[in-house]
Motif scaffolding. Structure first.
Motif, short mmCIF file in Angstrom:
data_model
loop_
_atom_site.label_atom_id
_atom_site.label_comp_id
_atom_site.label_asym_id
_atom_site.label_seq_id
_atom_site.Cartn_x
_atom_site.Cartn_y
_atom_site.Cartn_z
N ASP A 44 4.70 -73.34 57.04
CA ASP A 44 4.68 -73.00 55.62
C ASP A 44 5.26 -74.12 54.77
O ASP A 44 4.78 -74.38 53.66
CB ASP A 44 5.46 -71.70 55.37
CG ASP A 44 4.77 -70.48 55.96
OD1 ASP A 44 3.53 -70.53 56.13
OD2 ASP A 44 5.46 -69.50 56.26
N ALA A 45 6.28 -74.79 55.30
CA ALA A 45 6.89 -75.89 54.55
C ALA A 45 5.90 -77.02 54.34
O ALA A 45 5.80 -77.59 53.24
CB ALA A 45 8.13 -76.40 55.29
N THR A 62 -4.30 -85.00 56.72
CA THR A 62 -3.08 -84.22 56.90
C THR A 62 -2.05 -84.93 57.77
O THR A 62 -0.89 -85.08 57.38
CB THR A 62 -3.41 -82.86 57.53
OG1 THR A 62 -4.13 -83.08 58.75
CG2 THR A 62 -4.25 -82.01 56.58
N PHE A 63 -2.48 -85.37 58.95
CA PHE A 63 -1.57 -85.99 59.91
C PHE A 63 -2.16 -87.29 60.44
O PHE A 63 -3.37 -87.42 60.59
CB PHE A 63 -1.34 -85.06 61.12
CG PHE A 63 -0.43 -83.91 60.82
CD1 PHE A 63 0.94 -83.98 61.05
CD2 PHE A 63 -0.95 -82.73 60.29
CE1 PHE A 63 1.77 -82.91 60.77
CE2 PHE A 63 -0.13 -81.64 60.00
CZ PHE A 63 1.25 -81.74 60.25
N ASN A 64 -1.28 -88.22 60.73
CA ASN A 64 -1.65 -89.40 61.50
C ASN A 64 -1.16 -89.22 62.93
O ASN A 64 0.02 -88.98 63.16
CB ASN A 64 -1.00 -90.66 60.92
CG ASN A 64 -1.26 -91.88 61.79
OD1 ASN A 64 -2.32 -92.48 61.72
ND2 ASN A 64 -0.28 -92.24 62.62
N VAL A 107 5.28 -77.40 69.76
CA VAL A 107 5.27 -78.36 68.64
C VAL A 107 3.83 -78.72 68.28
O VAL A 107 3.46 -78.79 67.10
CB VAL A 107 6.08 -79.61 69.01
CG1 VAL A 107 5.77 -80.78 68.08
CG2 VAL A 107 7.59 -79.30 68.96
N ALA A 108 3.00 -78.95 69.28
CA ALA A 108 1.60 -79.28 69.04
C ALA A 108 0.90 -78.14 68.31
O ALA A 108 0.14 -78.37 67.35
CB ALA A 108 0.89 -79.60 70.35
N MET A 119 -1.32 -75.71 63.27
CA MET A 119 -1.29 -74.68 62.24
C MET A 119 -0.89 -75.24 60.88
O MET A 119 -1.42 -74.81 59.83
CB MET A 119 -0.35 -73.55 62.64
CG MET A 119 -0.89 -72.64 63.74
SD MET A 119 -2.60 -72.06 63.44
CE MET A 119 -2.43 -71.26 61.83
N ALA A 120 0.03 -76.20 60.85
CA ALA A 120 0.40 -76.84 59.59
C ALA A 120 -0.81 -77.57 59.00
O ALA A 120 -1.09 -77.47 57.80
CB ALA A 120 1.55 -77.82 59.82
N HIS A 121 -1.52 -78.28 59.85
CA HIS A 121 -2.77 -78.93 59.42
C HIS A 121 -3.76 -77.90 58.87
O HIS A 121 -4.34 -78.08 57.79
CB HIS A 121 -3.39 -79.67 60.61
CG HIS A 121 -4.85 -79.88 60.50
ND1 HIS A 121 -5.41 -80.89 59.75
CD2 HIS A 121 -5.90 -79.18 61.04
CE1 HIS A 121 -6.73 -80.81 59.82
NE2 HIS A 121 -7.05 -79.79 60.60
N THR A 122 -3.94 -76.81 59.60
CA THR A 122 -4.91 -75.78 59.21
C THR A 122 -4.56 -75.18 57.85
O THR A 122 -5.43 -74.98 57.00
CB THR A 122 -4.94 -74.67 60.28
OG1 THR A 122 -5.38 -75.23 61.52
CG2 THR A 122 -5.87 -73.54 59.88
#
Length: 457
Positions: free
Chosen positions: A139-140, A161-163, A191-192, A197-200
């Motif tokens: 969520d953060a 979103t991520f590298n 963690v993965a 989920m953060a990316h999603t």
């Protein structure tokens, strides 16, 4: 002449923590790198920490002009979460001014900004709550992503979103190169999953907000080549591919996890904690494009001994040292350009030919002053040769129908590299650590000519 597609993106890549500097200034809060350097400076090459780096915070206007000088039409960097939202909630107005000015300056010089949201720089305030181990991180990150879209969406067409999310997983939780530098396969899997989920949720926020532009993710993809065609070696390559590549690429593009990956994790009691709607959210939020970082292949063989349940990746596969390899001795990495063609074909054949670009490719060399001529220019022919060989393979893939729209090198100006500091240099411009002065290398001149032709001779 090997011509590339019209409007091909030619550029370079860096990240906020590796280039901006002002690590503790202008309202920025500490990341894990800032705190780790404070706690254990001896781990860092020549005590070179993240405070100053390449000081683009002060030099971005001139650097944007330098990009224009070599005719780059695109540039990938990142926003520092710790600069924009120092406490995770409150917007730092100095950061907004800086990034808007930075992106405006790129546009003014004909350079399209491609902006990434996370490049290994976990905020310390979130790390104290568990970092990516904590579900709170999802969520953060989504809140941070949406804040970026709202503040800079008018200036950014391409978001990622991520590298290399697999890197903060394995380096932080398996191999000890990133904080918290622990060795726990179960935590690494969790963690993965939280990262996915953060990316999603960031992709979901982007699509729900109907922001203009496109959103993707940048993955480090190294094709897996088995030592032999034995059943055991082929199985090792399959597992290496599932764990390192398909674990992020499949959910990001196809919206699902490979069934064989799920079975492997279940068999080893490694399945992560998942909430009810997670898999549906992943399925409903695929990316628009992919960035692919490629430096070296992954060569594997069957492990000599196996723990069950597995306690490390070595229980699934072991590295195979190919005796015929060509190597960059400064990084210890194999140079194998042919893999870039294999990546292009994999995207075309297995991932719906989704639009993609080479988001990093480059050659790091130590003590480049050895190759400086009487005019002060570094004659980095080795870097030019490296790029030519890889671009030949990329062009072959494009000719075969792979939907690649750009090529970015690592990097524009020599940048700071985590625990390695400035040991290996990658830039088109040399950085003088004493005064921040930038000096063009021979590869920069070559890159300009390549861009002008939009093709290889």
């Amino acid at each position: 002449m090997k011509k590339f597609p019209e409007h091909f993106l030619w550029g370079a890549a860096t990240s906020a923590p590796q280039s901006e500097g002002h690590g503790s200034l202008n309202g920025k809060s500490p990341s894990t790198w800032d705190k780790w350097y404070e706690i254990n400076p001896e781990k860092f090459q020549k005590n070179q920490g993240p405070e100053h780096t390449s000081n683009m915070y002060e030099n971005y206007i001139e650097d944007a002009k330098r990009m224009n000088d070599i005719h780059m039409n695109s540039f990938r960097t990142s926003i520092a979460w710790t600069r924009l939202l120092p406490d995770g909630k409150t917007i730092n107005p100095e950061a907004v001014t800086f990034y808007r000015n930075y992106f405006h300056e790129l546009h003014s010089n004909g350079v399209k900004p491609i902006i990434n949201l996370f490049h290994f720089d976990m905020p310390w305030w979130l790390m104290e709550k568990g970092g990516w181990e904590s579900r709170e991180s999802v969520d953060a990150f989504a809140f941070y992503a949406e804040t970026c879209f709202e503040l800079f969406g008018d200036l950014v067409e391409y978001w990622t979103t991520f590298n290399e999310p697999m890197v903060h997983v394995e380096c932080g939780y398996l191999y000890g190169y990133h904080y918290p530098a622990i060795h726990d396969l179960k935590k690494a899997v969790q963690v993965a999953f939280h990262t996915i989920m953060a990316h999603t949720m960031a992709v979901k926020a982007f699509k729900a907000g109907k922001y203009s532009g496109k959103i993707g993710i940048i993955l480090n993809v190294s094709p897996c080549y088995p030592k032999s065609h034995s059943t055991e070696d082929l199985r090792a390559a399959e597992l290496a591919d599932l764990l390192n590549t398909k674990s992020f690429l499949d959910p990001a593009v196809l919206g699902i996890f490979p069934q064989k990956l799920i079975e492997c994790l279940a068999d080893n009691q490694l399945l992560p904690k998942v909430e009810v709607q997670d898999l549906h959210l992943i399925q409903m939020n695929p990316v628009d494009f992919i960035g692919m970082n490629y430096y070296q292949p992954r060569r594997v063989q069957a492990p000599a001994t196996v723990n069950h349940p597995a306690v490390s990746p070595a229980d699934f596969y072991e590295h195979y040292d190919w005796p015929d390899k060509k190597i960059n001795p400064y990084r210890g990495w194999e140079i194998y350009p042919e893999a870039l063609y294999d990546v292009a074909m994999m995207i075309k054949d297995q991932y719906n030919n989704i639009p993609w670009f080479v988001s990093e490719n480059g050659m790091g060399v130590a003590d480049e002053e050895r190759f400086m001529d009487q005019t002060g220019m570094i004659q980095d022919d080795y870097r030019i040769e490296f790029m030519i060989e890889h671009l030949q393979q990329l062009h072959k893939g494009i000719e075969a129908g792979s939907n690649c729209f750009g090529y970015h090198t690592w990097t524009f100006v020599d940048c700071w590299s985590w625990l390695n500091g400035y040991n290996n240099r990658y830039g088109f411009y040399r950085l003088d650590l004493e005064n921040d002065q930038r000096t063009l290398k021979k590869s920069g001149i070559w890159f300009k000519e390549l861009i002008d032709r939009n093709g290889l001779l």
